[in-house]
Design an enzyme around this catalytic site. Structure first.
Site, PDB file in Angstrom:
ATOM      1  N   HIS A   1       0.818  -1.222   0.000  1.00 13.46           N
ATOM      2  CA  HIS A   1       0.000   0.000   0.000  1.00 13.46           C
ATOM      3  C   HIS A   1       0.847   1.266   0.000  1.00 13.46           C
ATOM      4  O   HIS A   1       0.472   2.258  -0.608  1.00 13.46           O
ATOM      5  CB  HIS A   1      -0.972  -0.003   1.192  1.00 13.46           C
ATOM      6  CG  HIS A   1      -0.296  -0.248   2.497  1.00 13.46           C
ATOM      7  ND1 HIS A   1       0.056  -1.514   2.916  1.00 13.46           N
ATOM      8  CD2 HIS A   1       0.120   0.602   3.457  1.00 13.46           C
ATOM      9  CE1 HIS A   1       0.648  -1.434   4.095  1.00 13.46           C
ATOM     10  NE2 HIS A   1       0.707  -0.155   4.444  1.00 13.46           N
TER      11      HIS A   1
ATOM     12  N   CYS B   1       7.953  -0.963  -1.681  1.00 21.08           N
ATOM     13  CA  CYS B   1       7.241  -0.777  -0.415  1.00 21.08           C
ATOM     14  C   CYS B   1       7.714   0.563   0.145  1.00 21.08           C
ATOM     15  O   CYS B   1       8.371   1.331  -0.548  1.00 21.08           O
ATOM     16  CB  CYS B   1       7.451  -1.935   0.554  1.00 21.08           C
ATOM     17  SG  CYS B   1       9.096  -2.133   1.270  1.00 21.08           S
ATOM     18  N   GLY B   2       7.373   0.862   1.371  1.00 20.24           N
ATOM     19  CA  GLY B   2       7.746   2.150   1.934  1.00 20.24           C
ATOM     20  C   GLY B   2       9.242   2.403   1.919  1.00 20.24           C
ATOM     21  O   GLY B   2       9.710   3.432   1.435  1.00 20.24           O
TER      22      GLY B   2
ATOM     23  N   GLY C   1      11.512  -4.332   3.380  1.00 18.23           N
ATOM     24  CA  GLY C   1      10.630  -5.481   3.609  1.00 18.23           C
ATOM     25  C   GLY C   1      10.461  -6.347   2.380  1.00 18.23           C
ATOM     26  O   GLY C   1      10.592  -7.576   2.447  1.00 18.23           O
TER      27      GLY C   1
ATOM     28  N   HIS D   1      27.007  -7.223 -12.162  1.00 20.44           N
ATOM     29  CA  HIS D   1      27.845  -8.086 -11.334  1.00 20.44           C
ATOM     30  C   HIS D   1      27.091  -9.212 -10.647  1.00 20.44           C
ATOM     31  O   HIS D   1      27.696 -10.242 -10.328  1.00 20.44           O
ATOM     32  CB  HIS D   1      28.558  -7.260 -10.255  1.00 20.44           C
ATOM     33  CG  HIS D   1      29.574  -6.331 -10.815  1.00 20.44           C
ATOM     34  ND1 HIS D   1      30.303  -5.490 -10.002  1.00 20.44           N
ATOM     35  CD2 HIS D   1      29.997  -6.089 -12.077  1.00 20.44           C
ATOM     36  CE1 HIS D   1      31.131  -4.775 -10.744  1.00 20.44           C
ATOM     37  NE2 HIS D   1      30.954  -5.124 -12.015  1.00 20.44           N
TER      38      HIS D   1
END
Length: 152
Positions: A9, A65-66, A70, A98
């Site tokens: 979200h 994500c924020g 995560g 790499h």
């Protein structure tokens, strides 16, 4: 090239902006959601995207994500995924060159839209270089071996 994109979200707005930009550039995109800002659990979307990549339905993936942390932890649990958390284009390029990364992770609260576009472009344009002496390929093989030899 088929690219998968997903977020939680916190990353849904950046995901939508990147998806629009990628489609406008002619990239074949699989948007795995979510489509709105209602709270979701990022590991669910990370697994969904990781599965798309390792099963060959997408050659590369972009997860948001924020913070990016995560989703990067979660998607790297999927065997066959080599995901890199990046916040600038050089790291995105080197992750391909790499490490043969097949997923990049971005933090919507860390990078702005322009920087995210630059990271995604560097990632998609980058090519794996096994190294003139095979050193990068050897290291990628060792990463896979660590996954195969670890016990739950």
């Amino acid at each position: 090239m088929q690219v998968a994109i997903a977020s939680d979200h916190a990353g849904v707005e950046l995901k939508a902006a990147l998806a629009e930009w990628l489609i406008a550039r002619g990239v074949s995109l699989r948007d795995l959601g979510p489509q709105d800002g209602q709270s979701v659990d990022y590991p669910d979307y990370a697994k969904r995207l990781g599965d798309e990549v390792v099963q060959g339905r997408a050659q590369k993936g972009v997860l948001i994500c924020g913070s990016g942390v995560g989703v990067s932890i979660a998607v790297n649990k999927v065997a066959g995924v080599r995901a890199a958390l990046v916040s600038e284009p050089l790291s995105a390029s080197l992750a391909r060159q790499h490490n043969d990364a097949n997923v990049i992770c971005l933090g919507a609260r860390i990078v702005g839209e322009a920087m995210a576009r630059a990271c995604v472009q560097a990632f998609l344009d980058g090519e794996f270089d096994p190294g003139d002496d095979g050193r990068h390929q050897r290291r990628v093989d060792k990463i896979a071996a660590v996954r195969a030899s670890s016990t739950p």
